[in-house]
Enzyme design. Structure first.
Site, PDB file in Angstrom:
ATOM      1  CB  SER A 140      -0.907  -0.039   1.234  1.00  0.00           C
ATOM      2  OG  SER A 140      -1.509   1.403   1.382  1.00  0.00           O
ATOM      3  CE1 TYR A 153      -4.617  -2.363   4.925  1.00  0.00           C
ATOM      4  CE2 TYR A 153      -3.612  -0.300   4.636  1.00  0.00           C
ATOM      5  CZ  TYR A 153      -3.902  -1.330   4.248  1.00  0.00           C
ATOM      6  OH  TYR A 153      -3.943  -1.843   2.731  1.00  0.00           O
TER       7      TYR A 153
HETATM    8  N1  LIG Z   1      -8.466  -0.756  -2.185  1.00  0.00           N
HETATM    9  C1  LIG Z   1      -7.372  -0.039  -1.708  1.00  0.00           C
HETATM   10  O1  LIG Z   1      -7.550   1.230  -1.556  1.00  0.00           O
HETATM   11  C2  LIG Z   1      -6.122  -0.746  -1.289  1.00  0.00           C
HETATM   12  C3  LIG Z   1      -5.069   0.313  -1.067  1.00  0.00           C
HETATM   13  C4  LIG Z   1      -3.805  -0.248  -0.593  1.00  0.00           C
HETATM   14  C5  LIG Z   1      -3.459  -1.632  -0.518  1.00  0.00           C
HETATM   15  N2  LIG Z   1      -4.568  -2.252  -0.775  1.00  0.00           N
HETATM   16  C6  LIG Z   1      -4.337  -3.794  -0.647  1.00  0.00           C
HETATM   17  O2  LIG Z   1      -4.830  -4.420  -1.972  1.00  0.00           O
HETATM   18  C7  LIG Z   1      -5.033  -5.915  -1.507  1.00  0.00           C
HETATM   19  C8  LIG Z   1      -6.533  -6.341  -1.956  1.00  0.00           C
HETATM   20  O3  LIG Z   1      -7.338  -5.346  -1.287  1.00  0.00           O
HETATM   21  P1  LIG Z   1      -8.801  -4.975  -2.064  1.00  0.00           P
HETATM   22  O4  LIG Z   1      -8.698  -3.449  -2.147  1.00  0.00           O
HETATM   23  O5  LIG Z   1      -9.041  -5.642  -3.423  1.00  0.00           O
HETATM   24  O6  LIG Z   1      -9.651  -5.479  -1.238  1.00  0.00           O
HETATM   25  P2  LIG Z   1     -10.651  -6.747  -1.098  1.00  0.00           P
HETATM   26  O7  LIG Z   1     -11.813  -6.790  -2.184  1.00  0.00           O
HETATM   27  O8  LIG Z   1     -11.167  -6.648   0.459  1.00  0.00           O
HETATM   28  O9  LIG Z   1      -9.632  -8.014  -1.103  1.00  0.00           O
HETATM   29  C9  LIG Z   1      -9.251  -8.580  -0.270  1.00  0.00           C
HETATM   30  C10 LIG Z   1      -9.115  -9.970  -0.430  1.00  0.00           C
HETATM   31  O10 LIG Z   1      -8.438 -10.724   0.753  1.00  0.00           O
HETATM   32  C11 LIG Z   1      -9.156 -11.901   1.111  1.00  0.00           C
HETATM   33  N3  LIG Z   1      -8.509 -12.219   2.428  1.00  0.00           N
HETATM   34  C12 LIG Z   1      -8.802 -11.542   3.711  1.00  0.00           C
HETATM   35  N4  LIG Z   1      -8.245 -12.269   4.604  1.00  0.00           N
HETATM   36  C13 LIG Z   1      -7.907 -13.426   3.877  1.00  0.00           C
HETATM   37  C14 LIG Z   1      -7.258 -14.547   4.656  1.00  0.00           C
HETATM   38  N5  LIG Z   1      -6.832 -14.615   5.821  1.00  0.00           N
HETATM   39  N6  LIG Z   1      -7.012 -15.560   3.829  1.00  0.00           N
HETATM   40  C15 LIG Z   1      -7.429 -15.540   2.536  1.00  0.00           C
HETATM   41  N7  LIG Z   1      -7.942 -14.336   2.011  1.00  0.00           N
HETATM   42  C16 LIG Z   1      -8.074 -13.499   2.738  1.00  0.00           C
HETATM   43  C17 LIG Z   1     -10.478 -11.312   1.128  1.00  0.00           C
HETATM   44  O11 LIG Z   1     -11.371 -12.538   0.986  1.00  0.00           O
HETATM   45  P3  LIG Z   1     -12.955 -12.557   1.737  1.00  0.00           P
HETATM   46  O12 LIG Z   1     -13.833 -12.081   1.066  1.00  0.00           O
HETATM   47  O13 LIG Z   1     -13.077 -14.145   2.219  1.00  0.00           O
HETATM   48  O14 LIG Z   1     -12.741 -11.543   3.241  1.00  0.00           O
HETATM   49  C18 LIG Z   1     -10.606 -10.662  -0.166  1.00  0.00           C
HETATM   50  O15 LIG Z   1     -10.983 -11.348  -1.422  1.00  0.00           O
HETATM   51  C19 LIG Z   1      -4.883  -5.925   0.093  1.00  0.00           C
HETATM   52  O16 LIG Z   1      -3.670  -6.589   0.359  1.00  0.00           O
HETATM   53  C20 LIG Z   1      -5.054  -4.477   0.388  1.00  0.00           C
HETATM   54  O17 LIG Z   1      -4.323  -4.387   1.686  1.00  0.00           O
HETATM   55  C21 LIG Z   1      -5.671  -1.935  -1.107  1.00  0.00           C
END
Ligand SMILES: NC(=O)c1ccc[n+]([C@@H]2O[C@H](COP(=O)([O-])OP(=O)(O)OC[C@H]3O[C@@H](n4cnc5c(N)ncnc54)[C@H](OP(=O)(O)O)[C@@H]3O)[C@@H](O)[C@H]2O)c1
Length: 248
Positions: A140, A153
């Site tokens: 991030s 976080y």
């Molecule tokens: N969106 C942003 O603005 C942003 C910014 C910076 C970084 N990120 C990073 O990008 C990555 C993807 O996030 P996203 O934005 O696409 O959000 P998201 O749609 O919430 O995706 C996160 C995914 O991780 C899965 N997950 C969570 N805990 C888990 C576990 N213990 N084991 C296996 N799977 C797990 C969730 O599954 P469930 O549905 O089962 O919970 C979900 O499918 C993350 O690492 C996040 O920190 C996002």
């Protein structure tokens, strides 16, 4: 070379799902992992419609038995592991430091940090056997900045970047590259939960130089690039994909 064999954690939503689609459209063999069987089966059908070979493995990245099995099943199905995308992550429980506890810390670090450590342990094992591979950890912009109200976080993503660079140094001579992609505010379920209101989301969008949120597909394109042969001399790097938010 044959089409790459790609493993993605937390692939059922958001950036992970978009990455799975992007790799499948390029003809890769894709193993998607997550915690929900039905959503996993649906995604596999979608990926196969692009002509890709795809499988789902149920894996919680906090559980080493799951992580070992996701890697071993990938190798058993496709013969090797070429690319790993460690995307699974949680926003935890944002709020001031006075609201944090051992439970909120562990809930965040177990997925964001331990999950990445366990995943790389088993992915590197598989990649060392064949002498090549490419790993990308999803960090991030908060992995190298501070953010009021998100200390736990932020700390977890700082850890991801330190671990990424250290493992990159460890395995570079094994032919394995390890990088991180650092998204800025990207329009996913996590951002909706993290911001709470459309107004808060708009504030984050306005903080980027481009004045808008990123799309999961834009993050997916960066993930495909940094894991590809076109990035063959890049390792230990953190690639901001943030609409210029961190550009001074
Ligand atoms: N969106 C942003 O603005 C942003 C910014 C910076 C970084 N990120 C990073 O990008 C990555 C993807 O996030 P996203 O934005 O696409 O959000 P998201 O749609 O919430 O995706 C996160 C995914 O991780 C899965 N997950 C969570 N805990 C888990 C576990 N213990 N084991 C296996 N799977 C797990 C969730 O599954 P469930 O549905 O089962 O919970 C979900 O499918 C993350 O690492 C996040 O920190 C996002």
């Amino acid at each position: 070379m044959d089409q790459p064999v790609v493993l993605i954690t937390g692939a059922l939503t958001g950036i992970g799902r978009a990455a799975a689609v992007a790799f499948a459209k390029k003809g890769a063999n894709v193993v998607v992992t997550g915690r929900r069987d039905e959503a996993g089966s649906e995604l596999v059908e979608e990926l196969r419609a692009f002509g890709a070979q795809a499988e789902f493995v149920n894996a919680d990245v906090r559980n080493e038995d799951d992580v070992r099995a996701m890697v071993d099943r990938t190798v058993a199905r496709f013969g090797r592991l070429d690319v790993a995308v460690n995307n699974a992550g949680t926003e935890g429980q944002p709020g001031p430091i006075t609201d944090q506890s051992a439970e909120t810390f562990n809930a965040t670090f177990d997925t964001n940090v331990l999950g990445v450590v366990l995943s790389m342990k088993h992915q590197v094992r598989a990649m060392q056997e064949k002498g090549s591979g490419s790993i990308v950890n999803i960090s991030s912009t908060y992995g190298h900045e501070g953010a009021a109200g998100a200390s736990v976080y932020v700390g977890s993503k700082h850890a991801v970047e330190g671990i990424t660079k250290s493992v990159a140094l460890e395995v570079a001579k094994d032919g394995i590259r390890v990088n991180a992609v650092a998204p800025g505010p990207t329009d996913t379920g996590m951002l909706t939960r993290f911001t709470g209101t459309p107004e808060n989301k708009a504030v984050l969008a306005a903080e980027t130089a481009m004045g808008r949120l990123g799309l999961s597909e834009e993050l997916a394109d960066a993930i495909v690039f940094i894991t590809s042969a076109e990035a063959s001399y890049i390792t230990g790097h953190v690639l901001n994909v943030d609409g210029g938010m961190t550009t001074n």
